[in-house]
Design a protein around this motif. Structure first.
Motif, PDB file in Angstrom:
ATOM      1  N   SER A  93       4.587  -7.271  -6.177  1.00 52.12           N
ATOM      2  CA  SER A  93       3.614  -6.175  -6.226  1.00 52.12           C
ATOM      3  C   SER A  93       2.713  -6.445  -7.432  1.00 52.12           C
ATOM      4  CB  SER A  93       4.362  -4.849  -6.389  1.00 52.12           C
ATOM      5  OG  SER A  93       3.615  -3.934  -7.154  1.00 52.12           O
ATOM      6  N   THR A  94       1.401  -6.363  -7.220  1.00 54.74           N
ATOM      7  CA  THR A  94       0.494  -6.624  -8.353  1.00 54.74           C
ATOM      8  C   THR A  94       0.654  -5.533  -9.421  1.00 54.74           C
ATOM      9  OG1 THR A  94      -1.295  -5.508  -7.181  1.00 54.74           O
ATOM     10  CG2 THR A  94      -1.245  -7.916  -7.040  1.00 54.74           C
ATOM     11  N   GLN A 117       1.460  -9.601  -0.923  1.00 58.24           N
ATOM     12  CA  GLN A 117       2.540  -8.948  -1.667  1.00 58.24           C
ATOM     13  C   GLN A 117       3.775  -8.901  -0.771  1.00 58.24           C
ATOM     14  OE1 GLN A 117       0.753  -5.689  -4.617  1.00 58.24           O
ATOM     15  NE2 GLN A 117       0.417  -5.154  -2.485  1.00 58.24           N
ATOM     16  N   LYS A 121       3.698  -1.694  -3.087  1.00 52.99           N
ATOM     17  CA  LYS A 121       4.139  -0.301  -3.244  1.00 52.99           C
ATOM     18  C   LYS A 121       3.022   0.658  -2.844  1.00 52.99           C
ATOM     19  CE  LYS A 121       5.337  -0.486  -7.652  1.00 52.99           C
ATOM     20  NZ  LYS A 121       5.837   0.131  -8.888  1.00 52.99           N
ATOM     21  N   ARG A 123       2.046   5.058  -2.227  1.00 51.29           N
ATOM     22  CA  ARG A 123       2.339   6.347  -2.833  1.00 51.29           C
ATOM     23  C   ARG A 123       3.638   6.900  -2.267  1.00 51.29           C
ATOM     24  NH1 ARG A 123      -1.092  10.097  -0.806  1.00 51.29           N
ATOM     25  NH2 ARG A 123      -0.234  11.678  -2.174  1.00 51.29           N
ATOM     26  N   LYS A 188      -6.108   4.223   7.955  1.00 50.97           N
ATOM     27  CA  LYS A 188      -6.276   3.962   6.532  1.00 50.97           C
ATOM     28  C   LYS A 188      -6.881   2.584   6.278  1.00 50.97           C
ATOM     29  CE  LYS A 188      -3.496   4.773   2.484  1.00 50.97           C
ATOM     30  NZ  LYS A 188      -2.488   5.692   1.988  1.00 50.97           N
TER      31      LYS A 188
HETATM   32  C1  BTN Z   1      -1.108   4.326  -0.949  1.00 53.97           C
HETATM   33  O1  BTN Z   1       0.028   4.618  -0.577  1.00 53.97           O
HETATM   34  O2  BTN Z   1      -2.092   4.717  -0.338  1.00 53.97           O
HETATM   35  C2  BTN Z   1      -1.336   3.470  -2.156  1.00 53.97           C
HETATM   36  C3  BTN Z   1      -1.357   2.020  -1.830  1.00 53.97           C
HETATM   37  C4  BTN Z   1      -1.610   1.132  -3.020  1.00 53.97           C
HETATM   38  C5  BTN Z   1      -1.434  -0.331  -2.698  1.00 53.97           C
HETATM   39  C6  BTN Z   1      -1.846  -1.208  -3.828  1.00 53.97           C
HETATM   40  S1  BTN Z   1      -1.950  -2.895  -3.350  1.00 53.97           S
HETATM   41  C7  BTN Z   1      -2.140  -3.371  -5.010  1.00 53.97           C
HETATM   42  C8  BTN Z   1      -1.199  -2.512  -5.820  1.00 53.97           C
HETATM   43  N1  BTN Z   1       0.115  -3.108  -5.887  1.00 53.97           N
HETATM   44  C9  BTN Z   1       1.024  -2.378  -5.234  1.00 53.97           C
HETATM   45  O3  BTN Z   1       2.217  -2.681  -5.118  1.00 53.97           O
HETATM   46  N2  BTN Z   1       0.443  -1.288  -4.734  1.00 53.97           N
HETATM   47  C10 BTN Z   1      -0.956  -1.205  -5.050  1.00 53.97           C
END
Ligand code: BTN
Length: 328
Positions: A93-94, A117, A121, A123, A188
């Protein structure tokens, strides 16, 4: 996954290696003619694939690979992406990677981007499906000198910068869904995950993670995401240069971030409200397990949604999922 996608991923995994047509047809379980047909399509999409008699095929360059030089040459910023833009082929995950860098002292404006990734991750503990070659998975390390109560504004601001930079490059009928999803109808296109590290009562650093579905095709997403995700190419029929989009987003983000740091947040919130188009509408929200229905009265300065239910009671919602926007 289609044969073309499998072939593309296989070639990408073996970038630079010669693979014979016979070998590929056995691996993919299709005819050599089918391999040739898919190679031609991949070339049309911008993949550089060499072919030599008796050797086979060799992928030289992935179409529109994320590239540090291309990203930085498109930047007009003085802080964001100026010290370091780290580009990774793959990471868990970044946000996690950026957190590690931040804890080691990486400066304000450091950027981490990955082509893929393995544990993206989302929300509320969800997974962010992050297929290779088509998405932007980007995290920014910020060290704003603001009080913790102002931190939620960063996510609202990011949604505005992201929506506007996407609109500047592609004609997509997108809108922001509270709190910070970028949607096209009920699918989305992009999401934002902000994570904050505190030190005593001050913010040590903020990681803003942004996931954008750019050139991923429907079949690139996993089964869970396929029905709910969309991408720029799925909406417009055209691929978008990922490096160009990254630079455009970072340029727009910095403008807004500098305003935000000067406490000039009202215009940003105004733009958010225009893009969200939800004020006055009747919605159903899952507010962390409690389902509420009512009219949106306002979004306050910190992104808190004020909902008026049928009895006239006002509810302040800090987070949640808008399940439905009622037409009437
Ligand atoms: C959501 O659930 O809408 C949020 C998503 C966020 C994804 C980004 S991808 C780059 C960064 N690294 C992650 O693990 N998650 C965020």
């Amino acid at each position: 996954m289609t044969t073309k996608s499998r072939l593309r991923d296989y070639l990408a995994k073996h970038t630079g290696d010669w693979l014979s047509g016979e070998y590929l047809s056995e691996e993919m379980n299709v005819s050599r003619a089918a391999i040739w047909k898919h190679i031609r399509t991949l070339r049309d999409e911008g993949f550089v694939i060499e072919s030599v008699t008796n050797k086979g095929y060799r992928l030289v360059q992935i179409a529109n690979a994320l590239d540090q030089d291309q990203v930085t040459s498109g930047l007009t910023t003085r802080l964001i992406g100026r010290k370091d833009v780290v580009i990774l082929k793959q990471t868990e995950s970044t946000n996690l990677y950026a957190k590690l860098l931040a804890s080691q002292g990486a400066p304000d404006g450091t950027i981490v981007i990955a082509d893929r990734q393995t544990m993206g991750k989302g929300r509320l503990g969800r997974v962010w499906c992050s297929p290779p070659h088509g998405g932007i998975y980007l995290s920014m390390i910020l060290r704003p000198g603001i009080s913790p109560d102002k931190a939620p504004r960063i996510t609202l601001m990011t949604a505005v910068s992201l929506a506007e930079s996407l609109l500047a490059l592609a004609p997509i009928p997108l809108r922001i869904k509270w709190p910070n999803d970028i949607m096209v109808k009920d699918r989305k296109l992009a999401g934002i995950l902000t994570e904050i590290a505190f030190e005593m009562d001050r913010i040590e650093y903020v990681i803003v993670g942004v996931g954008i579905n750019v050139n991923s095709a429907k079949e690139d997403f996993d089964e869970d995401s396929r029905g709910i995700a969309t991408s720029v190419v799925m909406e417009t029929g055209h691929h978008l240069d990922r490096n160009r989009l990254v630079s455009a987003f970072l340029n727009q983000f910095e403008k807004d971030y500098l305003l935000f740091c000067k406490e000039e947040f009202a215009p940003i919130l105004g733009r958010w409200k225009q893009l969200a188009n939800v004020i006055g509408k009747k919605i159903t929200v899952d507010a962390l397990g409690t389902i509420r229905e009512g009219h949106v009265v306002d979004i306050d300065n910190n992104g808190i949604l004020i909902l008026k239910d049928a009895q006239g009671t006002l509810h302040s919602l800090f987070s949640g999922d808008v399940i439905k926007i009622h037409e009437k």
